[in-house]
Design a protein around this motif. Sequence first.
Motif, short mmCIF file in Angstrom:
data_model
loop_
_atom_site.label_atom_id
_atom_site.label_comp_id
_atom_site.label_asym_id
_atom_site.label_seq_id
_atom_site.Cartn_x
_atom_site.Cartn_y
_atom_site.Cartn_z
N PRO A 167 10.17 99.09 -0.64
CA PRO A 167 9.52 98.60 0.58
C PRO A 167 8.34 99.49 0.98
O PRO A 167 8.25 100.65 0.55
N LYS A 168 7.46 98.95 1.81
CA LYS A 168 6.33 99.72 2.31
C LYS A 168 6.59 100.10 3.75
O LYS A 168 6.82 99.24 4.61
N LEU A 169 6.56 101.42 4.01
CA LEU A 169 6.84 101.95 5.33
C LEU A 169 5.84 103.06 5.63
O LEU A 169 5.50 103.86 4.77
N SER A 170 5.37 103.11 6.86
CA SER A 170 4.45 104.17 7.29
C SER A 170 3.28 104.34 6.33
O SER A 170 2.85 105.46 6.03
N GLY A 171 2.78 103.23 5.80
CA GLY A 171 1.61 103.29 4.94
C GLY A 171 1.88 103.69 3.51
O GLY A 171 0.93 103.88 2.74
N ALA A 172 3.15 103.82 3.12
CA ALA A 172 3.48 104.21 1.75
C ALA A 172 4.63 103.37 1.23
O ALA A 172 5.47 102.89 2.01
N HIS A 173 4.68 103.18 -0.06
CA HIS A 173 5.85 102.58 -0.68
C HIS A 173 6.91 103.67 -0.83
O HIS A 173 6.60 104.83 -1.10
N VAL A 174 8.16 103.29 -0.67
CA VAL A 174 9.25 104.28 -0.76
C VAL A 174 10.43 103.65 -1.47
O VAL A 174 10.69 102.45 -1.35
N THR A 175 11.14 104.47 -2.23
CA THR A 175 12.33 103.96 -2.93
C THR A 175 13.42 105.02 -3.01
O THR A 175 13.13 106.21 -3.11
N ALA A 176 14.65 104.52 -2.94
CA ALA A 176 15.82 105.35 -3.19
C ALA A 176 16.61 104.77 -4.36
O ALA A 176 17.75 105.14 -4.59
N ASP A 177 15.97 103.89 -5.10
CA ASP A 177 16.58 103.24 -6.26
C ASP A 177 16.50 104.19 -7.46
O ASP A 177 15.42 104.63 -7.84
N TYR A 178 17.64 104.50 -8.07
CA TYR A 178 17.68 105.49 -9.15
C TYR A 178 16.80 105.09 -10.32
O TYR A 178 15.95 105.88 -10.78
N ALA A 179 16.96 103.88 -10.82
CA ALA A 179 16.21 103.45 -12.00
C ALA A 179 14.71 103.45 -11.73
O ALA A 179 13.91 103.86 -12.58
N LEU A 180 14.33 103.05 -10.53
CA LEU A 180 12.91 102.99 -10.19
C LEU A 180 12.33 104.40 -10.03
O LEU A 180 11.22 104.67 -10.50
N CYS A 181 13.07 105.29 -9.39
CA CYS A 181 12.61 106.68 -9.26
C CYS A 181 12.40 107.31 -10.64
O CYS A 181 11.36 107.92 -10.91
N ARG A 182 13.38 107.14 -11.49
CA ARG A 182 13.30 107.73 -12.83
C ARG A 182 12.13 107.14 -13.61
O ARG A 182 11.41 107.86 -14.32
N HIS A 183 11.93 105.85 -13.48
CA HIS A 183 10.84 105.18 -14.20
C HIS A 183 9.48 105.69 -13.74
O HIS A 183 8.60 106.02 -14.55
N ILE A 184 9.27 105.76 -12.43
CA ILE A 184 7.98 106.19 -11.90
C ILE A 184 7.71 107.65 -12.26
O ILE A 184 6.56 108.02 -12.57
N LEU A 185 8.73 108.49 -12.24
CA LEU A 185 8.54 109.89 -12.62
C LEU A 185 8.08 110.04 -14.07
O LEU A 185 7.41 111.01 -14.42
N ARG A 186 8.43 109.07 -14.90
CA ARG A 186 8.08 109.13 -16.32
C ARG A 186 6.88 108.26 -16.69
O ARG A 186 6.46 108.23 -17.85
N VAL A 195 -0.86 98.79 -10.33
CA VAL A 195 0.41 98.70 -11.06
C VAL A 195 1.27 97.60 -10.43
O VAL A 195 1.43 97.54 -9.21
N ASP A 196 1.84 96.76 -11.29
CA ASP A 196 2.84 95.79 -10.84
C ASP A 196 4.21 96.31 -11.24
O ASP A 196 4.50 96.49 -12.43
N ILE A 197 5.06 96.56 -10.24
CA ILE A 197 6.37 97.15 -10.52
C ILE A 197 7.34 96.74 -9.42
O ILE A 197 6.97 96.67 -8.24
N ALA A 198 8.57 96.43 -9.80
CA ALA A 198 9.63 96.05 -8.85
C ALA A 198 9.17 94.94 -7.92
O ALA A 198 9.40 95.00 -6.70
N ASP A 199 8.49 93.93 -8.49
CA ASP A 199 8.01 92.78 -7.73
C ASP A 199 7.01 93.17 -6.65
O ASP A 199 6.84 92.45 -5.65
N GLN A 200 6.37 94.32 -6.83
CA GLN A 200 5.36 94.77 -5.89
C GLN A 200 4.05 95.05 -6.63
O GLN A 200 4.06 95.50 -7.77
N HIS A 201 2.93 94.79 -5.96
CA HIS A 201 1.63 95.15 -6.53
C HIS A 201 1.19 96.43 -5.83
O HIS A 201 0.92 96.45 -4.63
N ILE A 202 1.14 97.51 -6.61
CA ILE A 202 0.75 98.80 -6.07
C ILE A 202 -0.72 99.03 -6.41
O ILE A 202 -1.10 99.10 -7.58
#
Length: 437
Positions: free
Chosen positions: A57-76, A323-330
Amino acid sequence: MVTRAWIRWLLLHGLTRSYLLWSARRGDPLAQIVFGQDRLLGASPFIEEIRERGRLPKLSGAHVTADYALCRHILRDNRFGVVTPNHVVIPKPIRWVLAKTDRELPNLAEPPSMLVTDPPEHTRYRRLVGQAFSPRAVAALEQRAVEVTDGLLERLESKPQPDLIEDFAAQVPVAIIAEILGFPADMHSTMLKWGFNSAPLVDRALSWTTYRHATDELAEVKQYFDQRIDMLTAEPGDDLLTVLVTSDELTRREQIANAALLLDAGFLTTVNLLGNGIALLTSHPDQLGLLLAQPELWPGAIEEILRYDCPVRMTARMANCDVDIADQHIKRGSLVLLSLAGANYDPGVFPDPERFDVTRANAADHLAFSSGVHGCLGYRLARMEGVIALRTLFERYPDLRLDGPPIPRRLKNLHAYRSMPAKLTADPGSQAERTGR
C-alpha cells in the motif's frame, strides 16, 4: 557552521518530520511506526493494519510492505537502489544546497558509506573488507570471543547488580571489532560512545537536537580517523583499517566513511542482539530451560532471537526505473519502505509468529540481516558472538534475573536497550566445569 547544519537538517529530516507528525495525528500507520508508537514492530497493530491494506500500500507518500516475499524480492532486485541525499530524483536546487552544506562527516546514512551506495562503488568497498569477515576469518576469532566473554563474566562477579548492557553486551562485540580494526583496548569506551551517540542517524525524521548531537559526535570521529590514517600511512599495521588506508582505490573521504561504518556496524547490531536475547530468554524461562538442557539448540536460538526481535526494524529502497510489482506501478524515484521486522512476522512464512520458539525450524530465514548485495557483511561474526556470549552467560548464571524492566534506547529504527540491571546467581557445577577446562 550551525546555520549550515540546520539547513541540512531541515532538508534531510525537518520537512519530513513535520509531514509525518501531521500524518501520525491523522492515524496514518506508517507515520505512527516512524514515531515509535509501537515497541515490537513485527507484531504491532500498525503493521497488521498495513497488511490489511495489501502487499504494497501507499502511505505518507511512500509504498510500504511487511510481506516477507516482497521484502526479500525488492532487496535482491537491482531495479531498486539505496536512498541517499544525492539521489538523481531530488530537485537540483536541493541537491546544490546539500552539496554546499556537506561537512564530509562519516555519516552511516550518507555516501560514501557502504551502507548507502550501490554497485559499482559498493562492490569496490565490500571487496576490500570482505575477507576480514569470511568463514575462515570468523572461525579464527572464536577462541578470542570465548576469552573475552570469560573475562567479562569473571569481572561481573564483583558487581552485585551489574548492567548487562554496559558491562557485558556492549563489551563483547566492541572488543572483537577493535582487534579487527587494530584499535587499542583503551579505545573501547570511546568507540562505544561514538557508536551509540551517532546511531540515531540511521533513523528518519530526526529532531534538530538529536541530529546536531549526533553530527557533532561525527566531527570527533572524523578528526580521529584523519589522524589515524596519517599514522597508518607512515607505519602500516596488519589490521583491517590498514587495508583501507593502503588501498589506492579509495579517496580519503571513502576511507574515513567506511572505517567509521565498520566500527559502528561491527558492534551495534551485536549489542542489540545480545541485549534483546537476554531480555527474551529471561522472560521465557521454558525456552531458556530447553537451551540449558540441549546446548546444540543455541545456533537456532540466535536465529529466533533475530527473527522475533529484529535489531533493525526497517530499511528503504528507491525505484531506479518504472517498476510493476505486486499489482502496483512504482514510478522511477518512488520510495519503498520495507518492514524487516514485519516480514519476520509474516504468518505465511513463520507460523504462529508471535510465539518465541528456539526450536523453530525455519528461523534462519529471517531478514534481520537484510538480503541481496546489501546483506550484512558481518552476519557470521554476529552469529558467532551471539552463540558464545549468550550460551556462556546463561550456563554460568542459569538463574539470572533482571532487576526491573530494561530501559530501551530512544531510537525508531534500531530496537535496543540502553540499560539492563540484573541479579546474578552462579551455577557452582558449571563454574567448576569451566574452571577445569
